[in-house]
Enzyme design. Structure first.
Site, short mmCIF file in Angstrom:
data_model
loop_
_atom_site.label_atom_id
_atom_site.label_comp_id
_atom_site.label_asym_id
_atom_site.label_seq_id
_atom_site.Cartn_x
_atom_site.Cartn_y
_atom_site.Cartn_z
N GLY A 155 0.86 -1.19 0.00
CA GLY A 155 0.00 0.00 0.00
C GLY A 155 0.89 1.24 0.00
O GLY A 155 2.02 1.19 -0.49
N ARG A 156 0.38 2.31 0.60
CA ARG A 156 1.15 3.57 0.59
C ARG A 156 2.49 3.40 1.31
O ARG A 156 3.54 3.75 0.79
CB ARG A 156 0.36 4.68 1.28
N ILE A 157 2.44 2.86 2.55
CA ILE A 157 3.67 2.76 3.34
C ILE A 157 4.61 1.72 2.72
O ILE A 157 5.81 1.97 2.58
CB ILE A 157 3.35 2.44 4.82
N THR A 235 5.77 -2.67 11.72
CA THR A 235 5.36 -1.31 12.12
C THR A 235 3.86 -1.14 11.84
O THR A 235 3.37 -0.01 11.82
CB THR A 235 6.13 -0.24 11.33
N ARG A 237 0.52 -3.48 12.86
CA ARG A 237 -0.23 -3.71 14.08
C ARG A 237 0.30 -4.96 14.75
O ARG A 237 0.55 -5.98 14.08
CB ARG A 237 -1.73 -3.88 13.78
N GLU A 266 -0.48 -3.91 23.64
CA GLU A 266 0.23 -2.64 23.78
C GLU A 266 -0.32 -1.90 24.99
O GLU A 266 -1.54 -1.80 25.11
CB GLU A 266 0.01 -1.76 22.54
N HIS A 285 5.46 2.10 19.56
CA HIS A 285 4.47 2.55 18.56
C HIS A 285 4.67 4.03 18.21
O HIS A 285 3.80 4.86 18.47
CB HIS A 285 3.04 2.29 19.06
C1 DGY Z 1 -1.76 4.69 12.58
O1 DGY Z 1 -1.99 5.84 12.21
O2 DGY Z 1 -2.54 3.76 12.38
C2 DGY Z 1 -0.45 4.45 13.27
O3 DGY Z 1 -0.35 3.20 13.82
C3 DGY Z 1 -0.17 5.51 14.31
O4 DGY Z 1 0.15 6.65 13.65
#
Ligand code: DGY
Length: 325
Positions: A155-157, A235, A237, A266, A285
């Site tokens: 996706g974007r990230i 990074t 979930r 968490e 996080h």
């Molecule tokens: C999100 O935006 O979902 C990240 O986990 C926190 O910025």
């Protein structure tokens, strides 16, 4: 009449001011998440809610909030909000994509480097006074450059990660529900199914949302499929990775290292077995935690909320079917 809004934590000043200029705001200003009983009381009169990923916004909260029209989650992820229940009640749910993409990709890359080059271990050695000398065999790690990176979720990230990886001369493969031929061509990356990706990658990085399908999608079987030298980065979930299987895999050296920005649960309890291992680095996080990005996220959450309260279409709606009705 000005709409009533509840904000579940203090947000940056500028977006907060904008919200206060347009609405009657009540804010939970504690350092920790708003207690459940306070949230249930505060939403009773709220037309709008600015929530965070630490708030469980479920049917009970919505039942306590008969006037609630918009839930604006200050995060790109929205697994903390029961979208089905919100849609049933015609409550618009918004999120904050795009503005945090690059900041989160930066952190994923930082974590990848931290694990590959054992930065956490090195730091602990320095601080504890155990650094005695330079040594040819001390703290040897792995190279990132020219290694194979497997991205789960382009996706974007995930796409931003791929761009960064190419700058390090990495080879990149990805898996996703949908194949992205235009990105494959543009970035020179390759598609693979999950099993192949796990078997071929030196680094595996997760960038998929948490859903019932992705819950514990990385478990014992997947760790067995990975290289013994592999490094896992999460990074996205915490619950996408089965934490018990991760512990076993790191302890038994099925994989070499893990780097986590997210955990299950968490915060991770201080007595969690993962924290007894040396071959893991964990941060709390902070993927989107730059001053500029958090300000943009809060502003986007406020803009989404204000648009929704005015009956306009917010820029980022998670359940657009509510607006279509
Ligand atoms: C999100 O935006 O979902 C990240 O986990 C926190 O910025």
């Amino acid at each position: 009449m000005r709409p009533k809004v509840y904000v579940t934590r203090l947000i940056p000043e500028e977006p907060l001011k904008k919200l206060q200029q347009n609405c009657d705001c009540r804010i939970w200003d504690g350092e920790l998440p708003v207690p459940r009983d306070v949230l249930l009381r505060e939403v009773q009169t709220a037309d709008g809610l600015v929530s965070l990923l630490t708030d469980r916004i479920d049917a009970t909260v919505m039942d306590a909030a008969p006037k609630l029209r918009v839930i604006s989650n200050m995060a790109v992820g929205f697994d903390n909000v029961d979208i089905k229940e919100a849609t049933k009640r015609r409550i618009v749910v918004c999120n904050t994509p795009e503005v945090l993409t690059e900041t989160t990709a930066d952190l994923a890359f930082a974590l990848m480097s931290a694990a590959a080059r054992r930065i956490g271990e090195g730091e602990r050695i320095v601080r504890s006074g155990k650094w005695k000398t330079w040594g040819p065999m001390i703290l040897l790690g792995q190279d990132i450059h020219h290694a194979m990176l497997g991205i789960i979720g382009l996706g974007r990230i995930g796409t931003e990660i791929a761009k960064r990886a190419l700058g390090f001369d990495m080879k990149v493969i990805y898996c996703d529900r949908d194949r992205r031929p235009e990105m494959e061509k543009k970035l020179g990356i390759e598609y693979a199914d999950l099993k192949t990706l796990l078997a071929r990658s030196d680094f595996v990085t997760i960038h998929t949302p948490l859903t019932s399908e992705t819950h514990h999608m990385i478990g014992e079987e997947q760790f067995k499929a990975m290289k013994k030298t592999a490094i896992l980065v999460n990074t996205a979930r915490g619950p996408i990775v089965d934490p018990k299987a991760l512990y076993n895999a790191l302890r038994d050296r099925l994989i070499a290292y893990a780097a986590l920005d997210v955990t299950e649960p968490e915060p991770i309890p201080p007595d969690d077995p993962l924290l007894t291992l040396d071959n893991i680095v964990i941060v709390p996080h902070i993927g989107s935690a730059s001053v500029a990005t958090r300000t943009k996220m809060a502003m986007m959450a406020v803009d989404n909320l204000l648009a929704g309260l005015k009956g306009e279409r917010p820029h980022h709606v998670v359940n657009p079917e509510v607006l279509a009705k």
